[in-house]
Write a protein that holds these residues in place. Structure first.
Motif, PDB file in Angstrom:
ATOM      1  N   LEU A  88     -87.560 -61.260   7.682  1.00  0.00           N
ATOM      2  CA  LEU A  88     -87.890 -62.278   8.687  1.00  0.00           C
ATOM      3  C   LEU A  88     -86.812 -62.432   9.755  1.00  0.00           C
ATOM      4  O   LEU A  88     -87.018 -63.106  10.766  1.00  0.00           O
ATOM      5  N   CYS A  89     -85.628 -61.831   9.550  1.00  0.00           N
ATOM      6  CA  CYS A  89     -84.584 -61.909  10.573  1.00  0.00           C
ATOM      7  C   CYS A  89     -85.029 -61.082  11.791  1.00  0.00           C
ATOM      8  O   CYS A  89     -85.734 -60.091  11.646  1.00  0.00           O
ATOM      9  N   HIS A 126     -80.866 -67.021   9.703  1.00  0.00           N
ATOM     10  CA  HIS A 126     -81.132 -66.793   8.286  1.00  0.00           C
ATOM     11  C   HIS A 126     -80.663 -67.964   7.403  1.00  0.00           C
ATOM     12  O   HIS A 126     -81.297 -68.282   6.403  1.00  0.00           O
ATOM     13  N   HIS A 138     -84.790 -66.868   3.972  1.00  0.00           N
ATOM     14  CA  HIS A 138     -84.919 -67.236   5.391  1.00  0.00           C
ATOM     15  C   HIS A 138     -85.828 -68.476   5.527  1.00  0.00           C
ATOM     16  O   HIS A 138     -86.867 -68.540   4.877  1.00  0.00           O
ATOM     17  N   CYS A 172     -83.334 -58.780   5.221  1.00  0.00           N
ATOM     18  CA  CYS A 172     -84.308 -59.876   5.265  1.00  0.00           C
ATOM     19  C   CYS A 172     -85.424 -59.535   6.252  1.00  0.00           C
ATOM     20  O   CYS A 172     -85.163 -59.330   7.431  1.00  0.00           O
TER      21      CYS A 172
HETATM   22 ZN   LIG Z   1     -83.433 -63.720   7.468  1.00  0.00          ZN
END
Ligand SMILES: [Zn+2]
Length: 374
Positions: free
Chosen positions: A76-77, A134, A185, A74
């Motif tokens: 955005l994590c 998440h 996310h 992911c």
């Molecule tokens: Zn994430």
């Protein structure tokens, strides 16, 4: 970021104290200051539709953006791709934006070029990451975190709407895969436009048409909803959440600021910002609990409608529109031919009946976060 994008980080801590990881980033930013807005080699393109007198934005390169990557990758994590640092709330420019900063003045179509007019797609597209976790969902985030998010939205709105080439800033979220979400996310987006999009243009024209020098469109809508009462979902001193008399989507809820002059997040008092966090969470929780075992998980579009740049913008009223895309536990709402091609909505419900159903879902009371900012 390495490619010239700027990341805005927001955190909360006892008043006057900064979390140590934010101090590190602040020092790094002082050492290596941002070089102004990123300029793309190939910005997207906008074309003028002369039949509807409106723009279409063509972002063909966005076809290659990641689609629902696995949890481990992911972007955005924290520590994976876009955000290598620890963060609480992070806002940054989209890697492949539909609209971006383009130097120079925007050209407008005129009668000589109306039929093949195009322009680089000026504007700005930001990603707003609500949480480092998440699996978090907006509705279940601690109230203090939603309050901090309201402050972060407001801070970004203030900075972006002040830019001379920007007319309108939309803060929105496409929640759920059926609503077009491409990353699980928890996140929303901010799009800044160099023009007023068509629906806002219409709302602004109506706002002006109804203005009698003291009161207007929004005062009348609020007065009628408050007096009737049958479509009210929740309220605080400063906000009303109700299904409007004219709702187009199933379980469509609007949250209006009650106070005249509040045309954007910028005019809200600290108390009103707390209330906004509380009432947003209240509506979001009711959606989660309406059909807890439903297929699709209640995909919903959320938009904050606000105006600041127009002369007399204080006559407009800040409001949030929640537009659900699910009409029963098993069925999705689709924009069909008449809705997409003619613009008239056909609703198979009555707002009063759905408001009674949603109004019966917990939590009945709006909880408020502690006052953290002043
Ligand atoms: Zn994430």
């Amino acid at each position: 970021m390495d490619d010239g994008r700027i990341v805005n980080l927001y955190d909360f801590a006892p008043w006057g104290e900064n979390p140590s990881h934010l101090l590190l980033h602040r020092d790094a930013a002082i050492e290596n200051p941002p070089q102004g807005p990123r300029i793309l080699e190939k910005p997207s393109e906008m074309r003028w539709n002369p039949t509807l007198a409106q723009w279409t934005v063509y972002a063909a390169h966005r076809m290659n953006r990641p689609q629902l990557p696995s949890r481990d990758s992911c972007p955005l994590c924290p520590g994976i791709l876009e955000l290598p640092m620890p963060y609480q709330i992070a806002i940054f420019e989209n890697r492949a934006p539909a609209m971006s900063f383009v130097p120079g003045e925007m050209e407008r179509p005129d009668t000589t070029n109306l039929f093949e007019f195009k322009s680089p797609a000026r504007g700005r597209c930001d990603i707003v990451v609500y949480s480092p976790q998440h699996d978090e969902k907006f509705a279940f985030m601690p109230l203090e975190n939603i309050y901090a998010l309201v402050e972060a939205w407001r801070d970004r709105y203030r900075e972006i709407i002040a830019q001379s080439d920007i007319e309108f800033v939309s803060i929105f979220e496409n929640k759920g895969r059926e609503a077009g979400m491409t990353l699980d996310h928890p996140h929303g987006q901010i799009y800044a436009f160099p023009f007023l999009p068509p629906d806002l243009e219409k709302q602004w024209a109506q706002t002006q048409a109804f203005w009698d020098g003291k009161r207007g469109l929004w005062e009348k809508i609020l007065e009628k909803e408050l007096r009737d009462g049958s479509r009210i979902i929740a309220q605080t001193d400063g906000f009303l959440a109700a299904m409007p008399f004219y709702a187009r989507y199933p379980f469509e809820v609007h949250i209006w600021a009650k106070r005249a002059g509040v045309s954007s997040l910028l005019e809200m008092t600290p108390q009103e910002r707390r209330e906004l966090a509380g009432i947003m969470k209240n509506v979001a929780l009711r959606y989660e609990r309406l059909w807890p075992d439903a297929a699709y998980g209640f995909p919903t579009l959320m938009l904050m409608q606000q105006l600041s740049k127009q002369a007399g913008a204080e006559r407009y009223r800040f409001h949030i529109e929640f537009l659900p895309l699910q009409r029963s536990p098993e069925k999705m709402k689709y924009r069909a031919s008449i809705e997409s091609g003619a613009g008239t909505f056909l609703a198979d419900f009555l707002p009063e009946e759905q408001a009674a159903e949603l109004g019966a879902v917990e939590p009945k009371e709006v909880e408020l976060p502690e006052l953290l900012f002043d």
